[in-house]
Design an enzyme around this catalytic site. Structure first.
Site, PDB file in Angstrom:
ATOM      1  N   GLY A 268      37.901 -70.336  29.628  1.00 18.94           N
ATOM      2  CA  GLY A 268      38.672 -69.259  28.949  1.00 18.94           C
ATOM      3  C   GLY A 268      38.857 -68.234  29.537  1.00 18.94           C
ATOM      4  O   GLY A 268      38.812 -67.967  31.179  1.00 18.94           O
ATOM      5  N   LYS A 269      39.653 -67.184  28.968  1.00 18.37           N
ATOM      6  CA  LYS A 269      39.968 -65.963  29.716  1.00 18.37           C
ATOM      7  C   LYS A 269      38.802 -65.375  30.428  1.00 18.37           C
ATOM      8  O   LYS A 269      38.969 -64.915  31.535  1.00 18.37           O
ATOM      9  CB  LYS A 269      40.679 -64.963  28.569  1.00 18.37           C
ATOM     10  CG  LYS A 269      42.121 -64.818  28.711  1.00 18.37           C
ATOM     11  CD  LYS A 269      42.590 -63.736  28.996  1.00 18.37           C
ATOM     12  CE  LYS A 269      43.700 -63.658  29.643  1.00 18.37           C
ATOM     13  NZ  LYS A 269      45.099 -63.377  29.238  1.00 18.37           N
ATOM     14  N   ARG A 270      37.519 -65.245  29.881  1.00 18.36           N
ATOM     15  CA  ARG A 270      36.559 -64.767  30.510  1.00 18.36           C
ATOM     16  C   ARG A 270      36.139 -65.340  31.717  1.00 18.36           C
ATOM     17  O   ARG A 270      35.657 -64.656  32.502  1.00 18.36           O
ATOM     18  CB  ARG A 270      35.468 -64.473  29.118  1.00 18.36           C
ATOM     19  CG  ARG A 270      35.644 -63.511  28.269  1.00 18.36           C
ATOM     20  CD  ARG A 270      34.030 -62.854  28.132  1.00 18.36           C
ATOM     21  NE  ARG A 270      34.394 -61.964  27.222  1.00 18.36           N
ATOM     22  CZ  ARG A 270      33.547 -61.770  26.367  1.00 18.36           C
ATOM     23  NH1 ARG A 270      32.497 -62.383  26.039  1.00 18.36           N
ATOM     24  NH2 ARG A 270      33.749 -60.650  25.299  1.00 18.36           N
ATOM     25  N   SER A 271      36.088 -66.750  31.552  1.00 15.85           N
ATOM     26  CA  SER A 271      35.572 -67.434  32.546  1.00 15.85           C
ATOM     27  C   SER A 271      36.544 -67.704  33.903  1.00 15.85           C
ATOM     28  O   SER A 271      36.223 -68.485  34.951  1.00 15.85           O
ATOM     29  CB  SER A 271      35.021 -68.915  32.198  1.00 15.85           C
ATOM     30  OG  SER A 271      35.678 -69.269  31.135  1.00 15.85           O
ATOM     31  N   GLY A 272      37.792 -66.945  33.807  1.00 19.73           N
ATOM     32  CA  GLY A 272      38.520 -66.860  35.012  1.00 19.73           C
ATOM     33  C   GLY A 272      39.889 -67.419  34.706  1.00 19.73           C
ATOM     34  O   GLY A 272      40.730 -67.739  35.625  1.00 19.73           O
TER      35      GLY A 272
END
Ligand code: GLU
Length: 474
Positions: free
Chosen positions: A245-249
């Site tokens: 996801g966005k947070r994980s890259g």
């Protein structure tokens, strides 16, 4: 001949996952002297984003993934071709026109949901006669074209280069649309026509396309064409094992450029998302990747996107570079940053920072003190275990030794001066190293005083130490 394609849909900025697909396709062909094609799959007009094609090209160029087709391939410019093949299937009775309205299809789905039946089109329009069709068309009704999913085979099997034998039931497959009412083909149809006409030898794409592959194989069979080989790459997950996801890259590849990652790092890092060369090697040059990449060594297990690993690779690559090459990287990363800066000082500052940088941004954000006047709280000059007098003593000592020096050619020369300053007056390291570091950088954490002296030069170092002495004496 080995021929692959990267076939993005222009629906936004390409993300890391899209680019990994491009990289695997590129490496697979380049290791075998094949051809790598860029094909823009822009037949879904509702999802089309203007400018997305430029993003795709810009991303590929940044990574040096040169495509081999000189002429741009946009599926939206090939509508006549798809129409021709759709007509062929219609003539051969392998496809049919469907006039079902949206409402009917929605009702059908709701009904199926209610009765807990598998969703799908009920093939209602298969029954239409030539007369029915003529009548509906005269009324101005515009049909879609659906593929008549054959009763046999009931199962489609292929030998996936990555997943091995994959078999999927097709007897529950609905008659899917191949031409939409706007005259555009669907993804499935345009995709197989083009892969066939362009003689693609292996389709390398994400695992999420496995459920679509039976449709593709049935279409190939209906034309009597040999399907290409398929290689479905493993999913990319975050460190938590969940979908990226966005947070994980999972952001646009060009965001990584903005954050100061090298193109070679991204190539290296993304190539390792699913592939390894059978050893524990993790740092690869572009040439090594091209030479060693082997689709048969791509695993099925989800690949973990690990930001720490990305940072580590970037740092390693930065350290492995010649300073001149690194200067070029910094210049293309932020051309403004180099403006009005002394070239020699720039080079020395970068040499000192090179061992500490994780990203190019670490240099452009964290090396201002080499080039600008520095400001700091004078109290910072005194190490916590030291006194004002001892700090002053340390600074004066170094100042005197700098005045006597015949030149400093390396940080080692400067280090000798620092050590001499400590030894000669029975001062502690903290009395000397600490205030000199602060005097030269204005920072608590910075490269070592010896490196700073060498980079700044004797003259500037003397000036800064004098200023510090004045601050402490005031
Ligand atoms: N246009 C599809 C995509 O955007 C291509 C999938 C495929 O490679 O067949 O991912």
């Amino acid at each position: 001949m080995i021929k692959t394609r990267f076939a993005p849909s222009p629906t936004g900025k390409p993300h890391v996952g899209n680019i990994r697909t491009a990289i695997f396709n590129y490496l697979h062909t380049k290791s075998k002297d094949g051809k790598f094609i860029l094909r823009i799959e822009d037949t879904d007009r509702e999802r089309f984003i203007p400018g997305a094609v430029s993003y795709i090209e810009e991303s590929l160029r940044w990574l040096g993934l040169a495509w081999d087709n000189e002429e741009k391939i946009h599926q939206s410019k090939r509508l006549k071709i798809y129409q021709k093949y759709a007509d062929r299937l219609l003539e051969e009775g392998k496809a049919y026109k469907c006039f079902c309205s949206k409402e009917r299809l929605t009702n059908l789905r709701q009904e199926q949901e209610k009765q807990k039946l598998p969703p799908g089109y009920d093939a209602c329009c298969r029954k239409l006669t030539v007369g029915d069709i003529q009548k509906l068309e005269k009324e101005g009704k515009i049909p879609v074209v659906r593929f008549k999913v054959p009763e046999n085979p009931k199962e489609v099997v292929w030998d996936d280069t990555i997943h091995g034998k994959v078999s999927i039931r097709t007897d529950i497959q609905e008659d899917f649309i191949i031409m939409k009412s706007d005259g555009y083909p669907t993804y499935h149809f345009a995709n197989i026509i083009d892969d066939h006409l362009m003689e693609i030898s292996t389709v390398i794409r994400g695992e999420e396309w496995i459920p679509s592959t039976p449709k593709h194989i049935l279409l190939y069979m209906s034309f009597g064409w040999q399907p290409p080989k398929f290689a479905h790459m493993p999913l990319i997950v975050g460190r938590d094992g969940k979908k990226l996801g966005k947070r994980s890259g999972d952001t646009a590849i060009m965001d990584y450029r903005e954050r100061g990652y090298l193109a070679d790092t991204m190539l290296n890092f993304l190539a390792l998302l699913g592939w390894n060369d059978g050893t524990t090697q993790e740092i690869f040059t572009r040439e090594e990747l091209i030479k060693k990449f082997d689709l048969h060594r791509v695993g099925k297990a989800p690949a973990v996107f690990d930001l720490d690993r990305l940072n580590w690779i970037n740092g390693e690559k930065i350290r492995a570079m010649k300073v001149d090459d690194l200067i070029k990287e910094v210049a293309s990363f932020n051309s403004n940053f180099m403006k009005n800066k002394d070239t020699d000082l720039f080079q020395r500052a970068l040499t000192v920072m090179q061992t500490r940088m994780v990203t190019l941004k670490d240099f452009t954000d964290g090396s201002g003190f080499f080039f600008e006047d520095i400001k700091y709280d004078p109290r910072l000059l005194i190490f916590k275990k030291s006194t004002q007098d001892d700090s002053l003593g340390g600074l004066k000592n170094v100042l005197e030794l700098l005045g006597q020096t015949k030149g400093i050619k390396s940080p080692k020369d400067a280090d000798k001066i620092m050590k001499k300053a400590v030894a000669s007056q029975s001062l502690s390291n903290g009395d000397v190293f600490w205030p000199v570091r602060v005097a030269l950088s204005g920072e608590e954490k910075s490269p070592s005083p010896a490196e700073l002296i060498w980079a700044l030069g004797v003259e500037e170092s003397v000036k800064r130490i004098e200023a510090a002495i004045k601050l402490l004496e005031d």
